[in-house]
Design an enzyme around this catalytic site. Structure first.
Site, PDB file in Angstrom:
ATOM      1  N   TYR A  57       0.753  -1.241   0.056  1.00  0.00           N
ATOM      2  CA  TYR A  57      -0.132  -0.004  -0.154  1.00  0.00           C
ATOM      3  C   TYR A  57       0.870   1.167   0.043  1.00  0.00           C
ATOM      4  CZ  TYR A  57      -4.121  -3.183   1.501  1.00  0.00           C
ATOM      5  OH  TYR A  57      -4.770  -4.078   1.728  1.00  0.00           O
ATOM      6  N   GLY A 211     -16.587   2.045  -1.631  1.00  0.00           N
ATOM      7  CA  GLY A 211     -17.395   3.355  -1.415  1.00  0.00           C
ATOM      8  C   GLY A 211     -18.918   3.219  -2.265  1.00  0.00           C
TER       9      GLY A 211
END
Length: 314
Positions: A57, A211
């Site tokens: 990440y 989302g």
């Protein structure tokens, strides 16, 4: 904040965790480090004790940010990180990269250094496909790290049931991280029942479906370059899922947002230990944390969910 046991590992975690992929800054659009640190601080204030990150990440940036949060309170936070994708070509048809235990231990050491800690609570294999050489290498490295007391629990991040079974040979698998949400209920068919039966903890990634389940997207939404969702509006399934969101919106209210409903849905499954929605701001973290309430779902909620996104409760 309610807490749960992470399977048979003996580790207790907050049922809402903090997913630290977005704060790496390389996959979810613009993000400021100051906002990321404030988001994690707010999460801790609200009772979140579980932070999930990975070496890949932001090419290690997410781990270095998490390290700042750990300072002075390491024993208060359960940290999970993952290895296996850093520097990987991600092609199962080519020669594997992490084919020896020492390579995995080296990746672990690098994560340990970035996190600024002497041990990791949960260490995951981040490779989601089963290459036998890499699988065996991870199993050997996991055993070594646990025996040395440097890792408390080990797991695999995958949605492949056969791979989960392979990793659990000898009953040594502590945790599985998988994709599960109102829009993706495949895990109910095999992996979740298996984990429940074998005392394997479950960390749910994607509980908000990147989302989508917050209900804030529309057919006019445009995602910036560099965002993993950049091409969504051009995909055929996008409008279908927007329509499903509208059908589920009747279950939201002033006291419960659509996103909170989505989190409560995954927490309602008895196999789930913790959900790890991402949060780039304190406000997003606050919304996520409010999902830890009781009751989670009513019978009316479940009936409407089954009508809109039918699954296979196991």
């Amino acid at each position: 904040m309610h807490h749960r046991q992470l399977g048979k590992s003996g580790i207790q975690v907050s049922e809402i965790g903090f997913g630290a992929w977005a704060i790496g800054g390389d996959a979810w659009g613009p993000v400021e480090d100051s906002a990321s640190l404030s988001a994690m601080e707010r999460a801790l204030d609200l009772g979140v004790t579980f932070i999930d990150t990975a070496d890949v990440y932001g090419n290690g940036h997410s781990e270095t940010l998490v390290a700042q949060i750990l300072k002075g309170r390491r024993d208060q936070i359960i940290v999970a990180t993952k290895g296996g994708l850093m520097g990987h070509h991600r092609d199962p048809q080519q020669e594997p990269v992490y084919d020896r235990p020492e390579k995995i231990v080296a990746a672990f050491e690098a994560s340990l250094h970035r996190l600024g800690t002497e041990y990791i609570d949960v260490y995951f294999d981040h490779i989601w496909w089963n290459n036998p050489r890499e699988t065996e290498a991870f199993l050997t490295a996991f055993a070594q790290l646990k025996q040395a007391g440097r890792v408390r629990a080990v797991g695999v991040s995958t949605d492949d049931f056969a791979y989960v079974q392979q990793f659990n040979q000898g009953g040594t698998l502590d945790v599985v991280q998988l994709d599960y949400s109102l829009l993706n209920r495949k895990a109910e068919q095999a992996i979740l029942p298996y984990c429940l039966e074998h005392g394997i903890g479950v960390v749910v990634r994607g509980p908000l479906s990147k989302g989508m389940l917050t209900g804030k997207f529309s057919s006019e939404t445009q995602f910036p370059e560099g965002d993993v969702r950049h091409t969504w509006p051009q995909e055929a399934w996008y409008q279908t899922q927007l329509d499903q969101m509208e059908q589920l919106r009747v279950l939201s209210s002033a006291d419960r947002s659509l996103g909170q409903l989505a989190l409560q849905f995954v927490l309602n499954h008895p196999a789930v230990s913790v959900a790890i929605p991402g949060g780039k701001t304190p406000e997003q973290v606050e919304q996520n944390a409010r999902a830890s309430t009781r009751p989670l779902l009513t019978e009316q909620d479940i009936r409407q969910i089954e009508h809109v996104t039918p699954g296979a409760w196991g």
